[in-house]
Design a protein around this motif. Structure first.
Motif, mmCIF file in Angstrom:
data_model
loop_
_atom_site.group_PDB
_atom_site.id
_atom_site.type_symbol
_atom_site.label_atom_id
_atom_site.label_comp_id
_atom_site.label_asym_id
_atom_site.label_seq_id
_atom_site.Cartn_x
_atom_site.Cartn_y
_atom_site.Cartn_z
ATOM 1 N N VAL A 255 0.523 -1.393 -0.183
ATOM 2 C CA VAL A 255 0.515 -0.268 -0.160
ATOM 3 C C VAL A 255 1.042 1.338 -0.174
ATOM 4 C CG1 VAL A 255 -2.045 1.004 1.114
ATOM 5 C CG2 VAL A 255 -2.355 -1.689 1.224
ATOM 6 N N GLY A 256 0.492 2.462 -0.930
ATOM 7 C CA GLY A 256 1.151 3.681 -0.825
ATOM 8 C C GLY A 256 0.095 4.577 -1.064
ATOM 9 N N ILE A 257 0.868 5.948 -1.262
ATOM 10 C CA ILE A 257 0.347 6.968 -1.362
ATOM 11 C C ILE A 257 0.717 7.937 -2.634
ATOM 12 C CG2 ILE A 257 -0.660 9.243 -0.652
ATOM 13 C CD1 ILE A 257 0.080 7.522 2.904
ATOM 14 N N VAL A 258 0.161 8.278 -3.510
ATOM 15 C CA VAL A 258 0.458 9.515 -4.739
ATOM 16 C C VAL A 258 -0.573 10.238 -4.170
ATOM 17 C CG1 VAL A 258 0.928 9.377 -7.380
ATOM 18 C CG2 VAL A 258 0.458 6.987 -5.921
ATOM 19 N N ALA A 259 -0.178 12.222 -4.023
ATOM 20 C CA ALA A 259 -0.449 12.999 -3.804
ATOM 21 C C ALA A 259 -1.098 13.687 -4.940
ATOM 22 C CB ALA A 259 0.603 13.408 -3.285
ATOM 23 N N GLY A 260 -2.015 14.304 -5.286
ATOM 24 C CA GLY A 260 -1.841 15.489 -6.828
ATOM 25 C C GLY A 260 -1.742 16.437 -6.171
ATOM 26 N N THR A 261 -1.846 17.398 -7.011
ATOM 27 C CA THR A 261 -1.697 18.901 -6.947
ATOM 28 C C THR A 261 -3.175 19.648 -5.619
ATOM 29 O OG1 THR A 261 -0.371 19.220 -8.649
ATOM 30 C CG2 THR A 261 -2.056 21.030 -8.120
ATOM 31 N N MET A 262 -2.710 20.424 -5.067
ATOM 32 C CA MET A 262 -3.256 21.032 -4.287
ATOM 33 C C MET A 262 -5.120 21.465 -4.783
ATOM 34 S SD MET A 262 -3.885 24.683 -1.939
ATOM 35 C CE MET A 262 -1.858 24.601 -1.276
ATOM 36 N N THR A 263 -5.683 20.451 -4.306
ATOM 37 C CA THR A 263 -7.632 20.735 -4.746
ATOM 38 C C THR A 263 -7.278 20.073 -5.565
ATOM 39 O OG1 THR A 263 -6.950 22.316 -6.350
ATOM 40 C CG2 THR A 263 -7.677 23.719 -4.733
ATOM 41 N N GLU A 264 -7.189 18.581 -6.000
ATOM 42 C CA GLU A 264 -7.231 17.829 -6.384
ATOM 43 C C GLU A 264 -7.158 15.970 -6.186
ATOM 44 O OE1 GLU A 264 -4.912 17.824 -9.994
ATOM 45 O OE2 GLU A 264 -5.590 19.860 -10.881
ATOM 46 N N LYS A 265 -6.999 15.115 -6.349
ATOM 47 C CA LYS A 265 -7.383 13.888 -5.534
ATOM 48 C C LYS A 265 -5.959 13.611 -5.292
ATOM 49 C CE LYS A 265 -11.752 12.340 -8.003
ATOM 50 N NZ LYS A 265 -11.956 11.253 -8.374
ATOM 51 N N SER A 280 8.933 0.518 -7.750
ATOM 52 C CA SER A 280 8.965 1.594 -7.487
ATOM 53 C C SER A 280 8.044 2.046 -8.865
ATOM 54 C CB SER A 280 10.189 1.760 -7.847
ATOM 55 O OG SER A 280 10.873 1.303 -7.311
ATOM 56 N N CYS A 281 7.410 3.429 -8.010
ATOM 57 C CA CYS A 281 6.390 3.897 -8.313
ATOM 58 C C CYS A 281 6.393 5.762 -7.520
ATOM 59 C CB CYS A 281 5.526 3.881 -7.629
ATOM 60 S SG CYS A 281 3.403 4.987 -8.493
ATOM 61 N N SER A 282 6.135 6.226 -9.102
ATOM 62 C CA SER A 282 6.207 8.248 -8.820
ATOM 63 C C SER A 282 5.494 7.985 -7.281
ATOM 64 C CB SER A 282 5.946 8.867 -9.784
ATOM 65 O OG SER A 282 5.584 10.195 -9.068
ATOM 66 N N SER A 283 6.254 9.052 -6.795
ATOM 67 C CA SER A 283 5.148 9.927 -5.292
ATOM 68 C C SER A 283 4.142 10.742 -6.173
ATOM 69 C CB SER A 283 6.201 9.778 -4.103
ATOM 70 O OG SER A 283 6.770 11.417 -4.553
ATOM 71 N N GLY A 284 4.377 11.340 -6.545
ATOM 72 C CA GLY A 284 3.534 12.458 -7.213
ATOM 73 C C GLY A 284 3.418 13.596 -6.605
ATOM 74 N N MET A 285 4.827 13.800 -5.805
ATOM 75 C CA MET A 285 5.722 15.315 -5.268
ATOM 76 C C MET A 285 5.638 15.658 -5.907
ATOM 77 S SD MET A 285 4.181 14.794 -2.951
ATOM 78 C CE MET A 285 4.040 16.185 -2.035
ATOM 79 N N GLY A 286 6.369 17.151 -5.524
ATOM 80 C CA GLY A 286 6.338 18.418 -6.240
ATOM 81 C C GLY A 286 5.209 19.444 -7.164
ATOM 82 N N ARG A 287 4.669 19.096 -6.287
ATOM 83 C CA ARG A 287 3.507 19.412 -6.976
ATOM 84 C C ARG A 287 2.858 20.948 -6.261
ATOM 85 N NH1 ARG A 287 -1.141 17.399 -1.813
ATOM 86 N NH2 ARG A 287 -2.052 19.955 -1.067
ATOM 87 N N THR A 288 1.987 21.736 -7.215
ATOM 88 C CA THR A 288 2.112 23.347 -7.518
ATOM 89 C C THR A 288 1.385 24.147 -6.416
ATOM 90 O OG1 THR A 288 0.437 23.006 -9.352
ATOM 91 C CG2 THR A 288 2.831 23.462 -10.247
ATOM 92 N N ARG A 289 1.397 25.374 -5.687
ATOM 93 C CA ARG A 289 0.529 25.422 -4.683
ATOM 94 C C ARG A 289 0.036 24.699 -3.472
ATOM 95 N NH1 ARG A 289 -2.835 25.509 -9.692
ATOM 96 N NH2 ARG A 289 -4.649 23.688 -8.448
ATOM 97 N N SER A 290 1.320 24.565 -3.221
ATOM 98 C CA SER A 290 1.380 24.302 -1.753
ATOM 99 C C SER A 290 1.932 24.889 -0.982
ATOM 100 C CB SER A 290 1.988 23.064 -1.577
ATOM 101 O OG SER A 290 1.490 21.420 -1.764
#
Length: 290
Positions: A255-265, A280-290
């Motif tokens: 089980v893992g977590i992939v984060a979205g951009t702020m206000t998105e899923k 391995s899998c991308s973490s989704g980080m480097g998001r904008t508007r944080s």
């Protein structure tokens, strides 16, 4: 940006793991439902901001650091003393240049640049709390120190690499063992950091929900998912040190977590154990508007 999965046999590259060792996301599923939250979240957000130090500051002036505790809470000090103090003292004795004074000032703090506290609801309207942060100033100092060690130990050979930041530390060296010890400490600090922030957020949240649900359970399900770390693993019948930066482990059904951009899923995911990605899998980080 910063998505890296680098496997090496018998060596590690400190700069690949980066200066925020152990950084990751912890997600807690609560028993709250979306309709239990106040109509306006502004006051709740401000309360969370007050209880979680955040922002940027200088390593040289921690006493004036608005991103750290000006007065260390008793609970933070106890947690640090119990889980982190002894090992950090050992690291400092081996490498005084690698440590900072009062690292506990950073425990339970968010930092920058895209670190965040997030509340989300899933498809069944269950409320989740997510925290993204890492090992803060102590981890950064350790990362800088061992990146420098790698360059020094390689000497002129470092300049034959495509980039001097690819300087590595070999498994046979004392520095390698010291690096893994420091990395383990930073990873532990980062996890406790997220746990402390989550505890503060849950306590604040209780003040803003109806009395009928004020005793809600804050950890119905807990997922902790680092995305800047090194791990000794077996791939393609070889024992390797797999360095992930901005990437999560995605072994079969892990089980893992992939984060979205702020206000998105954001997404709770399960790994497929894909060999070619070194699981391995991308973490989704480097998001904008944080």
């Amino acid at each position: 940006r910063y998505r890296r999965v680098v496997p090496l046999r018998g060596a590690v590259i400190p700069a690949v793991v980066g200066l925020d060792m152990g950084c990751g996301i912890t997600a807690r599923k609560t028993t709250l439902k979306y309709n239990d939250l106040p109509e306006s979240l502004k006051d709740l957000r401000l309360a969370i901001q007050e209880s979680v130090p955040h922002g940027h500051s200088s390593l040289k002036h921690l006493s004036e650091d608005y991103g750290s505790w000006s007065s260390i809470p008793d609970g933070v000090q106890r947690l640090y003393n119990k889980h982190l103090a002894t090992e950090y003292s050992r690291i400092g004795k081996r490498a005084p240049e690698a440590v900072i004074e009062q690292p506990e000032q950073q425990l339970g703090t968010l930092g920058l640049p895209d670190h965040f506290v997030e509340m989300s609801s899933d498809e069944l309207e269950n409320i989740w709390i997510l925290v993204h942060t890492g090992s803060r100033k102590p981890g950064r100092k350790l990362g800088e120190y061992f990146t420098s060690v790698a360059r020094k130990e390689m000497g002129v050979n470092a300049f034959s690499l495509p980039n001097v930041n690819l300087a590595y530390i070999e498994e046979s060296s004392k520095s390698f063992r010291d690096y893994l010890a420091a990395h383990g400490w930073a990873k532990k600090f980062a996890k406790l950091n997220r746990e402390m922030i989550l505890r503060n957020v849950v306590n604040r949240l209780r003040q803003f929900v109806p009395s009928r649900v004020r005793n809600f359970k804050g950890q119905l399900e807990v997922i902790d998912c680092p995305h800047n770390f090194v791990s000794k693993e077996t791939h393609m019948e070889s024992e390797l040190y797999v360095m992930r930066r901005g990437a999560i482990s995605a072994k079969l059904d892990e089980v893992g977590i992939v984060a979205g951009t702020m206000t998105e899923k954001s997404y709770i995911v399960k790994g497929t154990g894909h060999d070619k990605s070194f699981e391995s899998c991308s973490s989704g980080m480097g998001r904008t508007r944080s």
